[in-house]
Scaffold this active site. Structure first.
Site, mmCIF file in Angstrom:
data_model
loop_
_atom_site.group_PDB
_atom_site.id
_atom_site.type_symbol
_atom_site.label_atom_id
_atom_site.label_comp_id
_atom_site.label_asym_id
_atom_site.label_seq_id
_atom_site.Cartn_x
_atom_site.Cartn_y
_atom_site.Cartn_z
ATOM 1 N N ASN A 106 0.656 9.395 0.206
ATOM 2 C CA ASN A 106 -0.795 9.307 0.154
ATOM 3 C C ASN A 106 -1.356 10.571 -0.462
ATOM 4 O O ASN A 106 -0.855 11.674 -0.210
ATOM 5 C CB ASN A 106 -1.345 9.140 1.586
ATOM 6 C CG ASN A 106 -2.875 8.967 1.602
ATOM 7 O OD1 ASN A 106 -3.472 8.535 0.627
ATOM 8 N ND2 ASN A 106 -3.494 9.308 2.722
ATOM 9 N N THR A 107 -2.361 10.432 -1.283
ATOM 10 C CA THR A 107 -3.035 11.594 -1.825
ATOM 11 C C THR A 107 -4.357 11.768 -1.101
ATOM 12 O O THR A 107 -5.095 10.807 -0.868
ATOM 13 C CB THR A 107 -3.241 11.483 -3.354
ATOM 14 O OG1 THR A 107 -3.943 12.646 -3.794
ATOM 15 C CG2 THR A 107 -3.984 10.232 -3.766
ATOM 16 N N HIS A 108 -4.597 13.012 -0.676
ATOM 17 C CA HIS A 108 -5.795 13.318 0.111
ATOM 18 C C HIS A 108 -6.568 14.430 -0.593
ATOM 19 O O HIS A 108 -5.959 15.424 -0.991
ATOM 20 C CB HIS A 108 -5.392 13.746 1.532
ATOM 21 C CG HIS A 108 -6.546 14.094 2.412
ATOM 22 N ND1 HIS A 108 -7.454 13.151 2.838
ATOM 23 C CD2 HIS A 108 -6.941 15.285 2.939
ATOM 24 C CE1 HIS A 108 -8.372 13.742 3.578
ATOM 25 N NE2 HIS A 108 -8.086 15.036 3.657
ATOM 26 N N ASP A 140 2.931 9.550 7.720
ATOM 27 C CA ASP A 140 3.551 9.354 9.050
ATOM 28 C C ASP A 140 2.517 8.641 9.921
ATOM 29 O O ASP A 140 1.495 8.167 9.427
ATOM 30 C CB ASP A 140 4.024 10.690 9.641
ATOM 31 C CG ASP A 140 2.888 11.638 9.972
ATOM 32 O OD1 ASP A 140 3.177 12.803 10.303
ATOM 33 O OD2 ASP A 140 1.715 11.231 9.894
ATOM 34 N N GLY A 142 0.345 9.704 11.846
ATOM 35 C CA GLY A 142 -0.923 10.404 12.106
ATOM 36 C C GLY A 142 -1.916 10.146 10.991
ATOM 37 O O GLY A 142 -1.657 9.345 10.087
ATOM 38 N N ASP A 144 -3.396 11.762 7.897
ATOM 39 C CA ASP A 144 -3.261 12.855 6.912
ATOM 40 C C ASP A 144 -2.421 14.006 7.462
ATOM 41 O O ASP A 144 -2.688 15.177 7.186
ATOM 42 C CB ASP A 144 -4.658 13.350 6.486
ATOM 43 C CG ASP A 144 -5.488 12.225 5.873
ATOM 44 O OD1 ASP A 144 -6.717 12.232 6.093
ATOM 45 O OD2 ASP A 144 -4.897 11.354 5.211
HETATM 46 C C1 GRF Z 1 -9.401 10.356 -4.347
HETATM 47 O O1 GRF Z 1 -9.871 11.692 -4.420
HETATM 48 C C2 GRF Z 1 -8.640 10.157 -3.057
HETATM 49 O O2 GRF Z 1 -7.881 11.285 -2.665
HETATM 50 C C3 GRF Z 1 -9.778 9.927 -2.095
HETATM 51 O O3 GRF Z 1 -10.700 9.129 -2.785
HETATM 52 C C4 GRF Z 1 -10.550 9.364 -4.184
HETATM 53 C C5 GRF Z 1 -10.218 8.048 -4.834
HETATM 54 O O4 GRF Z 1 -10.475 8.173 -6.197
HETATM 55 N N1 GRF Z 1 -9.331 9.296 -0.876
HETATM 56 P P1 GRF Z 1 -9.957 7.025 -7.224
HETATM 57 O O5 GRF Z 1 -10.251 5.682 -6.570
HETATM 58 O O6 GRF Z 1 -8.491 7.226 -7.420
HETATM 59 O O7 GRF Z 1 -10.756 7.304 -8.460
#
Ligand code: GRF
Length: 200
Positions: A106-108, A140, A142, A144
């Site tokens: 996941n990217t946060h 995981d 949790g 983030d």
């Molecule tokens: C990203 O910054 C992501 O980390 C966050 O919302 C944004 C989504 O942007 N949860 P996109 O839909 O990929 O343009």
């Protein structure tokens, strides 16, 4: 390596992965896109690129658990090597994670463990941090809190509002995501005591 990407909005992170996929040496390609809602740009991007796309809405399932299991089925149908949550605004449950052990990232848009949850950029701005950024982690149970794969740092400017800050984060986030997902896919990885080691 096969990537299934889950989105909830504009899908610019998804687009970055689709663009990277065009390079055969990248080592990964987006094979399907899923969302928790209809009518979003992220799904439109998938369709424009001829990728299988599905919306799996909470209201389509009798319970949250059934939704979670249904989402896992929809993702598993595309046989992913890696499931990438990129702006996916639902928490996936333990049953989902169990289907793809250690293979959901996941990217946060904050530097974990700071500012978890759905308002990371706003929380960073409100706190008054001088730098923030984005984090790619292995999901995981949790919120983030999973083992960190990669992070990218951006400055917070005095005249930032949430939109300008999040936009700056997203520029760095997309580059970090493309680089890190490519390395995970090409080199493999192991996780020991919360440390993610890429490469054999
Ligand atoms: C990203 O910054 C992501 O980390 C966050 O919302 C944004 C989504 O942007 N949860 P996109 O839909 O990929 O343009």
């Amino acid at each position: 390596r096969r990537l299934v990407v889950l989105v909830s909005g504009s899908g610019t992170n998804l687009q970055a992965l689709i663009d990277a996929s065009t390079d055969p040496s990248y080592g990964a390609r987006v094979v399907a896109v899923g969302a928790d809602r209809d009518g979003i740009e992220g799904l439109a991007r998938a369709e424009r690129h001829g990728l299988p796309a599905f919306a799996h809405r909470l209201r389509d399932a009798p319970t949250r658990e059934a939704w979670d299991a249904g989402l896992a089925d929809a993702v598993a149908a595309h046989e992913p090597d890696l499931v990438v949550l990129a702006g996916f605004m639902k928490l996936v449950g333990p049953a989902f994670l169990a289907r793809f052990p250690g293979a959901v990232v996941n990217t946060h848009p904050a530097l974990c463990p700071s500012f978890p949850g759905t308002t990371g950029p706003a929380d960073a701005l409100a706190y008054g941090v001088k730098v923030t950024g984005a984090t790619l982690f292995v999901v995981d149970d949790g919120v983030d809190t999973g083992p960190i794969v990669a992070q990218a740092v951006v400055p917070v400017e005095d005249d930032d509002d949430v939109a300008s800050l999040h936009e700056r984060i997203k520029v760095a986030e997309r580059a970090m995501l493309v680089d890190a997902v490519g390395r995970l896919a090409r080199e493999g990885y192991t996780i020991t005591d919360r440390k993610v080691r890429i490469g054999a």
